[in-house]
Write a protein that holds these residues in place. Structure first.
Motif, short mmCIF file in Angstrom:
data_model
loop_
_atom_site.label_atom_id
_atom_site.label_comp_id
_atom_site.label_asym_id
_atom_site.label_seq_id
_atom_site.Cartn_x
_atom_site.Cartn_y
_atom_site.Cartn_z
N UNK A 43 2.56 -11.48 -2.40
CA UNK A 43 1.95 -10.90 -2.16
C UNK A 43 2.09 -10.19 -0.07
N UNK A 44 2.80 -11.07 0.05
CA UNK A 44 3.55 -10.50 1.52
C UNK A 44 4.71 -9.28 0.96
N UNK A 45 4.63 -8.63 0.16
CA UNK A 45 6.08 -7.63 -0.39
C UNK A 45 5.34 -6.26 -0.91
N UNK A 46 4.09 -7.01 -1.37
CA UNK A 46 3.51 -5.80 -1.67
C UNK A 46 2.70 -5.03 -0.46
N UNK A 47 2.16 -6.65 0.42
CA UNK A 47 1.61 -5.57 1.29
C UNK A 47 2.27 -5.28 2.00
N UNK A 48 3.87 -5.29 2.35
CA UNK A 48 4.58 -4.86 3.25
C UNK A 48 4.44 -2.93 2.63
N UNK A 49 4.75 -2.99 1.32
CA UNK A 49 5.03 -1.66 0.92
C UNK A 49 3.28 -0.80 1.36
N UNK A 50 2.53 -1.22 1.34
CA UNK A 50 1.42 -0.72 1.23
C UNK A 50 0.67 -0.98 3.15
N UNK A 51 1.93 -1.33 4.09
CA UNK A 51 0.92 -1.79 5.67
C UNK A 51 0.02 -0.40 6.18
N UNK A 52 0.69 1.31 5.79
CA UNK A 52 -0.11 2.06 6.35
C UNK A 52 -1.36 1.53 6.15
N UNK A 53 -1.99 1.60 4.87
CA UNK A 53 -3.40 1.07 3.87
C UNK A 53 -4.06 0.48 4.97
N UNK A 54 -3.35 -1.04 4.45
CA UNK A 54 -3.91 -2.10 5.36
C UNK A 54 -4.96 -2.14 6.01
N UNK A 55 -6.70 -2.34 5.31
CA UNK A 55 -7.73 -2.38 7.24
C UNK A 55 -8.25 -2.84 6.34
N UNK A 56 -8.91 -3.98 8.03
CA UNK A 56 -9.72 -5.43 7.74
C UNK A 56 -9.20 -6.42 7.25
N UNK A 59 -6.02 -7.35 5.49
CA UNK A 59 -5.31 -8.05 7.15
C UNK A 59 -5.21 -9.56 7.12
N UNK A 60 -6.23 -9.99 6.70
CA UNK A 60 -6.80 -11.74 7.17
C UNK A 60 -6.20 -12.09 6.14
N UNK A 61 -6.04 -11.68 4.71
CA UNK A 61 -5.44 -12.20 3.79
C UNK A 61 -3.81 -11.79 3.20
N UNK A 62 -3.46 -11.84 4.24
CA UNK A 62 -1.89 -11.22 4.61
C UNK A 62 -1.71 -12.39 5.83
N UNK A 63 -2.46 -12.06 6.60
CA UNK A 63 -2.25 -13.94 7.17
C UNK A 63 -2.45 -14.94 6.96
N UNK A 64 -3.95 -15.23 5.76
CA UNK A 64 -3.51 -16.68 4.74
C UNK A 64 -2.53 -16.78 4.22
N UNK A 65 -1.83 -15.70 3.52
CA UNK A 65 -1.04 -15.79 2.38
C UNK A 65 0.87 -16.15 3.65
N UNK A 66 0.68 -15.51 4.56
CA UNK A 66 2.18 -16.18 5.69
C UNK A 66 1.86 -17.29 5.96
N UNK A 134 -15.47 -4.94 14.91
CA UNK A 134 -13.91 -5.14 13.53
C UNK A 134 -13.31 -3.58 13.25
N UNK A 135 -12.91 -3.32 14.24
CA UNK A 135 -11.48 -2.30 14.07
C UNK A 135 -9.96 -2.66 13.61
N UNK A 136 -9.43 -1.96 12.86
CA UNK A 136 -8.15 -2.86 12.60
C UNK A 136 -7.84 -3.19 13.58
N UNK A 137 -7.25 -2.85 14.75
CA UNK A 137 -6.86 -3.23 16.35
C UNK A 137 -7.71 -4.50 16.61
N UNK A 138 -8.72 -4.58 16.31
CA UNK A 138 -9.50 -6.45 16.98
C UNK A 138 -9.35 -6.76 15.50
N UNK A 139 -9.25 -6.60 14.20
CA UNK A 139 -8.67 -8.07 13.67
C UNK A 139 -7.02 -7.51 13.71
#
Length: 404
Positions: A43-56, A59-66, A134-139
């Motif tokens: 999950x972290x590796x895939x999220x890093x590869x598409x890090x510019x496309x992560x929204x809403x 990002x919280x799913x990545x936080x939970x996986x971390x 709930x913009x990306x910066x606020x997330x």
């Protein structure tokens, strides 16, 4: 007094289970750690590869996986080694380190799941508020706040508010829930932990997911009543089901452990339940680190596509755009066909002319100059007929693949 305290601490760090049970606990935790590291690592590796496309909520799913990845890498190995050693290793120092780290990651997990539920509720039931707040910066700011609050609250026992102590079965450490009876500070810390950092997040998760499901059901019913096919918001329904499964799985996994720990508060004696009564809820709570990645990859098609691209980049493609054809004869005779586009020159007098002279080509080559699948099939028929002749003309030579 010092010897008696040392004897008590050493007995608290000794396993109350049988050696066979300790080994089973070690194998179980090791299996969970391996599966969690594999799943959350992907999950972290895939999220890093598409890090510019992560929204809403992604990002919280990545936080939970971390958080799940860190607890399995940095803290659970202590419990695994202690299980095979039949006693907690390292004494009080490693106990505090393990208890603080696991409690910190647990707080990050429950805060993140609550934030996911509230975010999804705002997006589906109140889109105007979601677009504003709930913009990306606020997330990202929300993720930072989750880690900050978890660090502060988990570090309070280091300053006298609460304490980290071995669990009754002796192979793990956590907050000393029995400290409720020892001092006012410990009682305040434990009550706030259950009320503010456990009960309120669970209520937010339950209410938000319930309202989301009710909203989607009303929406589906209204569309079906009008005779409209219910596939307009299929993506939203799929994502909502994914986050519902994540939230439900987290609550179900941690509920038995929270109940047992809460009941432990109201008993002043050291032992009021068999060691297995603490062991099974503790092991079951660790399972929450495993199935979240599988839920992501099952429901999120973007994660599936990115995972396929990543696997294709790791293992190179075989053959490119060449197709291997094997003639069903005694000797293997692979014929490789390379698809090529016909080159055309500019229109002259309104007619498109081919650069190659069609009159000079044989009938079999004319059959090959077709489109798509028909081209491959015709070439196979023509070359398959010629293959035995080539083998007869060259019986003692190595037969090399023929490229058309």
């Amino acid at each position: 007094m010092n010897r008696s305290e040392e004897n008590r601490s050493s007995s608290a760090f000794t396993s109350t289970l049988s050696p066979a049970a300790d080994s089973c606990v070690g194998v179980a935790i090791l299996s969970m750690v391996l599966l969690s590291v594999l799943g959350n690592g992907l999950v972290l590796l895939v999220s890093y590869r598409r890090r510019t496309k992560l929204v809403g909520s992604e990002l919280l799913c990545v936080n939970l996986a971390l958080a799940d990845f860190l607890v399995c890498i940095c803290f659970y190995p202590f419990s695994i080694i202690s299980s095979f050693s039949h006693s907690w290793l390292g004494g009080n120092i490693t106990c505090v380190y393990y208890g603080l780290g696991c409690f910190f990651c647990g707080l990050c997990g429950i805060f993140t799941v609550a934030a996911i539920s509230v975010t999804r509720y705002m997006k589906i039931c109140n889109s105007l508020v979601y677009d504003v707040w709930f913009e990306d910066s606020n997330i990202r700011l929300m993720c930072f706040a989750i880690w900050l609050v978890a660090v502060v609250w988990s570090c309070l026992p280091l300053f006298g508010w609460g304490e980290y102590a071995p669990e009754p079965y002796g192979l793990s450490c956590t907050v000393a829930w029995r400290g409720y009876h020892s001092s006012t500070k410990d009682a305040f810390y434990i009550i706030c932990t259950f009320a503010v950092f456990t009960l309120i997040p669970v209520v937010l998760i339950t209410v938000s997911q319930g309202l989301i499901l009710a909203k989607l059901n009303r929406y589906s019913y209204s569309l079906s009543a009008r005779g409209i096919r219910n596939n307009i918001r299929g993506i939203e329904k799929r994502l909502s089901m994914m986050f519902f499964c994540v939230s439900l799985g987290f609550v179900v996994a941690w509920a038995p452990y929270a109940i047992v720990s809460f009941l432990f508060i109201f008993h002043e004696e050291q032992v009021y339940m068999a060691s297995e009564g603490y062991l099974f809820p503790a092991l079951f709570s660790k399972s929450s680190h495993i199935y979240n990645p599988f839920i992501y990859f099952y429901f999120n098609r973007k994660f599936q596509q990115e995972l396929r691209h990543m696997l294709h980049s790791i293992w190179p493609k075989l053959g490119g755009n060449r197709v291997s054809v094997h003639v069903p004869i005694e000797h293997h005779f692979p014929i490789h066909i390379q698809l090529q586009e016909r080159r055309r020159i500019r229109k002259k007098n309104g007619v498109s002319q081919d650069r190659t002279n069609s009159k000079s080509k044989s009938k079999d080559q004319d059959k090959c100059i077709t489109n798509n699948q028909k081209q491959v099939q015709t070439c196979w028929e023509s070359t398959a007929k010629e293959a035995p002749k080539i083998l007869e003309n060259n019986p003692g030579k190595d037969n090399k693949p023929v490229s058309l």
